[in-house]
Design a protein around this motif. Structure first.
Motif, PDB file in Angstrom:
ATOM      1  N   HIS A  40       1.876 -37.199  21.077  1.00  0.00           N
ATOM      2  CA  HIS A  40       1.252 -35.959  21.535  1.00  0.00           C
ATOM      3  C   HIS A  40       1.405 -35.791  23.043  1.00  0.00           C
ATOM      4  N   LEU A  41       1.295 -36.894  23.780  1.00  0.00           N
ATOM      5  CA  LEU A  41       1.475 -36.828  25.233  1.00  0.00           C
ATOM      6  C   LEU A  41       2.893 -36.390  25.577  1.00  0.00           C
ATOM      7  N   ALA A  42       3.864 -36.944  24.851  1.00  0.00           N
ATOM      8  CA  ALA A  42       5.256 -36.556  25.090  1.00  0.00           C
ATOM      9  C   ALA A  42       5.487 -35.094  24.723  1.00  0.00           C
ATOM     10  N   ILE A 102      10.360 -42.605  24.011  1.00  0.00           N
ATOM     11  CA  ILE A 102      10.262 -41.135  24.022  1.00  0.00           C
ATOM     12  C   ILE A 102       9.500 -40.669  25.258  1.00  0.00           C
ATOM     13  N   LEU A 103       8.394 -41.324  25.562  1.00  0.00           N
ATOM     14  CA  LEU A 103       7.631 -40.965  26.755  1.00  0.00           C
ATOM     15  C   LEU A 103       8.490 -41.093  28.009  1.00  0.00           C
ATOM     16  N   SER A 104       9.263 -42.168  28.090  1.00  0.00           N
ATOM     17  CA  SER A 104      10.123 -42.394  29.247  1.00  0.00           C
ATOM     18  C   SER A 104      11.219 -41.340  29.347  1.00  0.00           C
ATOM     19  N   SER A 105      11.827 -40.993  28.221  1.00  0.00           N
ATOM     20  CA  SER A 105      12.893 -39.999  28.211  1.00  0.00           C
ATOM     21  C   SER A 105      12.388 -38.632  28.663  1.00  0.00           C
ATOM     22  N   VAL A 106      11.227 -38.252  28.149  1.00  0.00           N
ATOM     23  CA  VAL A 106      10.637 -36.970  28.535  1.00  0.00           C
ATOM     24  C   VAL A 106      10.286 -36.969  30.020  1.00  0.00           C
ATOM     25  N   THR A 152       2.568 -40.677  37.820  1.00  0.00           N
ATOM     26  CA  THR A 152       3.072 -42.035  37.643  1.00  0.00           C
ATOM     27  C   THR A 152       1.920 -43.016  37.461  1.00  0.00           C
ATOM     28  N   TRP A 153       0.893 -42.875  38.285  1.00  0.00           N
ATOM     29  CA  TRP A 153      -0.277 -43.759  38.186  1.00  0.00           C
ATOM     30  C   TRP A 153      -0.943 -43.612  36.828  1.00  0.00           C
ATOM     31  N   MET A 154      -1.103 -42.355  36.375  1.00  0.00           N
ATOM     32  CA  MET A 154      -1.780 -42.122  35.101  1.00  0.00           C
ATOM     33  C   MET A 154      -0.955 -42.660  33.930  1.00  0.00           C
ATOM     34  N   LEU A 184       0.056 -46.821  29.575  1.00  0.00           N
ATOM     35  CA  LEU A 184       0.890 -47.894  29.038  1.00  0.00           C
ATOM     36  C   LEU A 184       0.146 -49.221  29.036  1.00  0.00           C
ATOM     37  N   ARG A 185      -0.723 -49.441  30.015  1.00  0.00           N
ATOM     38  CA  ARG A 185      -1.550 -50.649  30.010  1.00  0.00           C
ATOM     39  C   ARG A 185      -2.489 -50.660  28.810  1.00  0.00           C
ATOM     40  N   SER A 186      -2.962 -49.490  28.414  1.00  0.00           N
ATOM     41  CA  SER A 186      -3.918 -49.402  27.304  1.00  0.00           C
ATOM     42  C   SER A 186      -3.300 -49.787  25.962  1.00  0.00           C
TER      43      SER A 186
END
Length: 223
Positions: free
Chosen positions: A101-103, A155-159, A66-68, A73-75
């Motif tokens: 790619h992260l997702a 997409i990131l959130s869904s995954v 979660t922290w990472m 997302l800040r970036s």
């Protein structure tokens, strides 16, 4: 004051003055989130440890992930489509492609660890959806473009929601389960596999920040 407290305070003072004298301040050793950013609503974001709803070790892993994710997302906060699609050179990846790619990577580990499917037997529907962002390169440069930031963050959130739902079904014994041959053909437990998902985001966050500093019109940064 207890003698130990005096010692600690004196050491803290010496440390702080040394850092200032040498030009090494907290701005250089703390993660940079940009000026004016505030912590999200869940004010335990920087508490690494067990989380409600998860077994103790899985909760600790979730707190790290979660922290990472928050840092990533800040970036990319407030980036426009042109920023996400900008290609620094012919060998680079766009920021948008890196986010996808992260997702893809997280989805990959979902299939592998939750469904017990080996690398060489991944289903065709996964490959069709994720193969391009997973492998990046020229196919990604040609096809991953034209999307706004919410496309990638959704997409990131869904995954991630799927990951968390599956984590809630499992316990620490599952997390510690060892695969006889995985990273470098060495014994690897599920904890290590999912920690890799976390550190993988850290790796690409560095690339994203490097690219962000070189976007057209980007302001000089201090980090």
């Amino acid at each position: 004051m207890h003698p130990t407290d005096k010692t600690l305070n004196r050491r803290g003072f010496i440390k702080s003055t040394t850092l200032v004298a040498t030009g090494i301040t907290s701005f250089g050793i703390l993660p940079q989130f940009g000026y004016g950013h505030r912590l999200p609503v869940d004010n335990d974001i920087s508490i690494i440890g067990p989380k409600a709803g998860f077994s103790p070790q899985i909760g600790t892993l979730v707190s790290m992930m979660t922290w990472m994710r928050w840092v990533v997302l800040r970036s990319v906060e407030n980036m426009k489509q042109a920023d996400l699609d900008h290609l620094f050179d012919a060998n680079a990846n766009t920021i948008g492609a890196l986010l996808l790619h992260l997702a893809a990577t997280e989805s990959f580990y979902q299939v592998h660890t939750f469904e017990g499917i080996s690398w060489d037997k991944f289903p065709d529907d996964y490959k069709k959806k994720w193969e391009v962002p997973m492998n990046l390169g020229e196919p990604a440069r040609k096809t991953i473009k034209g999307n706004d930031l919410s496309y990638y963050t959704d997409i990131l959130s869904s995954v991630r929601e799927k990951t968390l739902a599956e984590f809630r079904k499992r316990d620490d014994d599952w997390l510690m389960k060892v695969d006889p041959k995985f990273f470098a053909d060495q014994p690897t437990n599920n904890y290590c596999k999912w920690f890799h998902v976390c550190e993988h985001e850290s790796n690409h966050n560095g690339q994203i920040k490097w690219l962000a500093k070189r976007l057209p019109g980007a302001k000089p940064g201090g980090e």
